[in-house]
Motif scaffolding. Structure first.
Motif, PDB file in Angstrom:
ATOM      1  N   SER A  44     -16.034   9.635   0.623  1.00 13.86           N
ATOM      2  CA  SER A  44     -15.173   8.835   1.229  1.00 13.86           C
ATOM      3  C   SER A  44     -15.871   8.157   2.341  1.00 13.86           C
ATOM      4  O   SER A  44     -16.510   8.769   3.113  1.00 13.86           O
ATOM      5  CB  SER A  44     -13.998   9.455   1.787  1.00 13.86           C
ATOM      6  N   GLY A  45     -15.617   6.933   2.595  1.00 11.80           N
ATOM      7  CA  GLY A  45     -16.639   6.063   3.644  1.00 11.80           C
ATOM      8  C   GLY A  45     -15.690   6.183   4.946  1.00 11.80           C
ATOM      9  O   GLY A  45     -16.303   6.239   6.105  1.00 11.80           O
ATOM     10  N   ILE A  46     -14.364   6.401   4.699  1.00 13.81           N
ATOM     11  CA  ILE A  46     -13.672   6.611   6.332  1.00 13.81           C
ATOM     12  C   ILE A  46     -12.749   7.692   6.176  1.00 13.81           C
ATOM     13  O   ILE A  46     -12.419   8.275   7.449  1.00 13.81           O
ATOM     14  CB  ILE A  46     -13.008   4.952   6.519  1.00 13.81           C
ATOM     15  N   GLY A  47     -12.069   8.047   5.095  1.00 13.02           N
ATOM     16  CA  GLY A  47     -11.149   9.134   5.153  1.00 13.02           C
ATOM     17  C   GLY A  47      -9.912   8.652   5.656  1.00 13.02           C
ATOM     18  O   GLY A  47      -9.272   7.688   5.291  1.00 13.02           O
ATOM     19  N   GLY A  48      -9.197   9.548   6.408  1.00 10.78           N
ATOM     20  CA  GLY A  48      -7.699   9.345   6.617  1.00 10.78           C
ATOM     21  C   GLY A  48      -7.419   8.843   7.859  1.00 10.78           C
ATOM     22  O   GLY A  48      -6.821   9.013   9.043  1.00 10.78           O
TER      23      GLY A  48
ATOM     24  N   SER B  86     -12.475   8.658  -2.969  1.00  8.38           N
ATOM     25  CA  SER B  86     -11.275   8.118  -2.521  1.00  8.38           C
ATOM     26  C   SER B  86     -11.219   7.315  -1.367  1.00  8.38           C
ATOM     27  O   SER B  86     -12.031   7.886  -0.427  1.00  8.38           O
ATOM     28  CB  SER B  86     -10.039   9.083  -2.690  1.00  8.38           C
ATOM     29  N   GLU B  87     -10.422   6.510  -1.294  1.00  6.20           N
ATOM     30  CA  GLU B  87     -10.206   5.823  -0.034  1.00  6.20           C
ATOM     31  C   GLU B  87      -8.914   5.024   0.109  1.00  6.20           C
ATOM     32  O   GLU B  87      -8.241   4.493  -1.072  1.00  6.20           O
ATOM     33  CB  GLU B  87     -11.406   4.530   0.082  1.00  6.20           C
ATOM     34  N   ALA B  88      -8.490   4.858   1.215  1.00 13.20           N
ATOM     35  CA  ALA B  88      -7.168   4.272   1.654  1.00 13.20           C
ATOM     36  C   ALA B  88      -7.238   3.624   2.888  1.00 13.20           C
ATOM     37  O   ALA B  88      -6.686   4.195   3.843  1.00 13.20           O
ATOM     38  CB  ALA B  88      -6.026   5.388   1.538  1.00 13.20           C
ATOM     39  N   ILE B  89      -7.521   2.444   3.033  1.00 11.46           N
ATOM     40  CA  ILE B  89      -7.978   1.734   4.326  1.00 11.46           C
ATOM     41  C   ILE B  89      -6.915   0.520   4.273  1.00 11.46           C
ATOM     42  O   ILE B  89      -7.251  -0.529   5.322  1.00 11.46           O
ATOM     43  CB  ILE B  89      -9.193   1.285   4.574  1.00 11.46           C
ATOM     44  N   ILE B  90      -5.654   0.434   3.609  1.00  9.25           N
ATOM     45  CA  ILE B  90      -5.183  -0.860   3.530  1.00  9.25           C
ATOM     46  C   ILE B  90      -4.030  -0.541   4.699  1.00  9.25           C
ATOM     47  O   ILE B  90      -2.940  -0.165   4.238  1.00  9.25           O
ATOM     48  CB  ILE B  90      -4.609  -1.282   2.285  1.00  9.25           C
TER      49      ILE B  90
ATOM     50  N   GLY C 267     -15.700   3.583   0.102  1.00 12.03           N
ATOM     51  CA  GLY C 267     -16.201   4.698  -0.356  1.00 12.03           C
ATOM     52  C   GLY C 267     -15.996   5.406  -1.851  1.00 12.03           C
ATOM     53  O   GLY C 267     -16.537   6.256  -2.480  1.00 12.03           O
ATOM     54  N   ALA C 268     -14.864   4.792  -2.292  1.00 10.37           N
ATOM     55  CA  ALA C 268     -14.485   5.053  -3.769  1.00 10.37           C
ATOM     56  C   ALA C 268     -15.117   4.422  -4.911  1.00 10.37           C
ATOM     57  O   ALA C 268     -15.105   4.524  -6.101  1.00 10.37           O
ATOM     58  CB  ALA C 268     -12.978   5.118  -4.068  1.00 10.37           C
ATOM     59  N   ALA C 269     -15.747   2.983  -4.514  1.00  5.00           N
ATOM     60  CA  ALA C 269     -16.180   2.257  -5.352  1.00  5.00           C
ATOM     61  C   ALA C 269     -17.213   2.872  -6.307  1.00  5.00           C
ATOM     62  O   ALA C 269     -17.343   2.375  -7.536  1.00  5.00           O
ATOM     63  CB  ALA C 269     -16.895   0.931  -4.467  1.00  5.00           C
ATOM     64  N   GLY C 270     -18.002   3.508  -5.880  1.00  4.79           N
ATOM     65  CA  GLY C 270     -19.279   3.949  -6.952  1.00  4.79           C
ATOM     66  C   GLY C 270     -18.768   4.821  -7.906  1.00  4.79           C
ATOM     67  O   GLY C 270     -19.194   4.711  -8.881  1.00  4.79           O
ATOM     68  N   ALA C 271     -17.501   5.532  -7.599  1.00  2.00           N
ATOM     69  CA  ALA C 271     -16.612   6.554  -8.613  1.00  2.00           C
ATOM     70  C   ALA C 271     -16.303   5.513  -9.656  1.00  2.00           C
ATOM     71  O   ALA C 271     -16.290   5.754 -10.740  1.00  2.00           O
ATOM     72  CB  ALA C 271     -16.098   7.479  -8.018  1.00  2.00           C
ATOM     73  N   ALA C 272     -15.336   4.738  -9.126  1.00  6.68           N
ATOM     74  CA  ALA C 272     -14.709   3.808  -9.936  1.00  6.68           C
ATOM     75  C   ALA C 272     -15.661   2.765 -10.899  1.00  6.68           C
ATOM     76  O   ALA C 272     -15.193   2.549 -12.197  1.00  6.68           O
ATOM     77  CB  ALA C 272     -13.961   2.894  -9.245  1.00  6.68           C
TER      78      ALA C 272
END
Length: 417
Positions: free
Chosen positions: A107-111, A192-196, A345-350
């Motif tokens: 994850s690039g940023i996390g929570g 996984s990432e949730a930055i929106i 951070g989730a881009a590589g997996a997707a």
């Protein structure tokens, strides 16, 4: 020491264009855009008012309400995609040695949402430090693999990789090496990432990194198009079950593909901009192919980083042209970020899942939203613009590059005995 072969036996995806792997692949193959006006918060005063959000997702479909409240959305997403991957791989952990099964997660940023909420609540209060006791455990990046391991009782290697947009590709590379060197039989890997949210969109707006095509969100992500004006923020999760070929065959697992190489490098150039000549990107691809013991002529398809930024798309293309030479014109190249937006951070997996399914289905997903050729790009390159193409794919490569100059590339191969 003889290295073990590593294969893919399970997939899970939660994306802006599909909440399961079949939905995700169907959207990829049909060129569906996931971009739309932001619903997470009131974005009316922001320069960018759209994003690629996960849609129709309810965390309580995967956990009870009490547990869901203790977790940040990036962990909700991780558990959801992993649930699908575990079922897809038909894993019965009671029959497996869980001391040799690990979780390596990117994850690039996390929570970020948790951090934003807690700091906002504090700043709006009277100065008393009334923080939620779950603040820190909800926010830290390594909590995602922690929760995955606790859910399934897995005692093997467990940690997070953090390298901005290359994070989950680095997680896959670490997983590959742990398995092939014999330190684990199986790794649940991904990102996984949730930055929106206000902080994520506002922060990237301040950097002038995001597209501001508010009048036409669906076509805003335009990799390699002359009029591209920045990336589109995305969110979601991808899970890939990796295990040694020996272990997979012993339990009668289906095999999607083989992960045969991973390469890394640093641009050592700029905190956000890629090297203008793509030197770091080139080195990462070289290292991945060297690790896979193949040459440039073996690669059939590259799922490029291709974020739709003016500089980044050019530098990656230069790297490909310089490295592959004449074979560059024989490749299929595409950026699935044109559909999903940038999952950071989730881009590589997707995008690795996109490569795996491209190999399995003999279809290259397109780069959508191409309207105007960029004179800075060679028109003979096949960017798979707008429409998917049938192609037998033996080797597919996935590139991801992150702020800080972090570059990572992986190579997948059609599985053969």
């Amino acid at each position: 020491m003889e290295l073990k072969r590593v294969v893919v036996t399970g997939l899970g995806a939660l994306t802006p264009i599909g909440n399961t792997v079949p939905e995700y692949w169907n959207s990829l193959a049909n060129g569906v855009s996931g971009a739309a006006p932001i619903t997470r918060f009131d974005a009316s005063k922001f320069k960018t008012r759209f994003a690629c959000e996960v849609k129709d997702f309810n965390a309580e479909d995967f956990m009870d309400r009490k547990e869901a409240r203790k977790l940040d959305p990036f962990v909700h997403y991780a558990l959801a995609s992993t649930d699908e991957a575990v079922k897809d791989a038909e894993l019965d952990f009671e029959k497996l040695d869980t001391n040799r099964i690990g979780v390596i997660w990117g994850s690039g940023i996390g929570g970020l949402k948790t951090f934003l909420d807690e700091v906002t609540n504090f700043s709006n209060g009277d100065g008393s430090p009334r923080f939620n006791p779950f603040f820190i455990p909800k926010m830290i990046l390594d909590i995602a693999p922690g929760h995955i391991s606790m859910r399934y009782g897995l005692h093997g290697p467990n940690f997070s990789t953090v390298s901005a947009c290359a994070s989950s590709t680095n997680a896959l590379i670490d997983s590959l090496n742990y398995i092939r060197c014999g330190y684990a039989d199986m790794i649940i890997s991904g990102g996984s990432e949730a930055i929106i949210n206000e902080a994520g969109i506002g922060g990237f707006n301040a950097m002038h990194a995001l597209s501001t095509r508010n009048d036409d969100p669906a076509t805003a992500s335009r990799p390699f198009d002359k009029d591209r004006d920045g990336f589109v923020a995305g969110e979601g999760s991808g899970t890939i079950i990796l295990e040694s070929l020996e272990h997979a065959k012993a339990r009668g697992a289906k095999i999607y593909a083989e992960l045969v190489g991973g390469g890394m490098s640093a641009d050592a150039h700029h905190i956000t901009a890629s090297h203008p000549e793509g030197l770091g990107a080139r080195l990462a691809m070289v290292n991945a192919m060297r690790d896979a013991h193949i040459s440039t002529d073996n690669i059939d398809y590259i799922n490029v980083h291709g974020t739709s930024t003016p500089v980044g798309d050019i530098s990656e293309t230069k790297a490909i042209m310089d490295l592959f030479g004449q074979h560059a014109f024989e490749l299929n190249i595409s950026s699935t970020k044109s559909m999903t937006g940038h999952l950071l951070g989730a881009a590589g997996a997707a995008e690795s899942i996109a490569c795996i399914l491209a190999i399995k289905n003999s279809v290259v997903p397109p780069t959508i939203n191409h309207f105007t050729d960029d004179p800075a790009l060679d028109p003979k390159l096949n960017f798979t613009f707008n429409t998917a193409q049938k192609r037998d794919i033996q080797y597919a490569q996935s590139n991801t590059f992150g702020f800080g100059g972090h570059n990572a590339s992986v190579v997948f191969k059609k599985y053969e005995e």
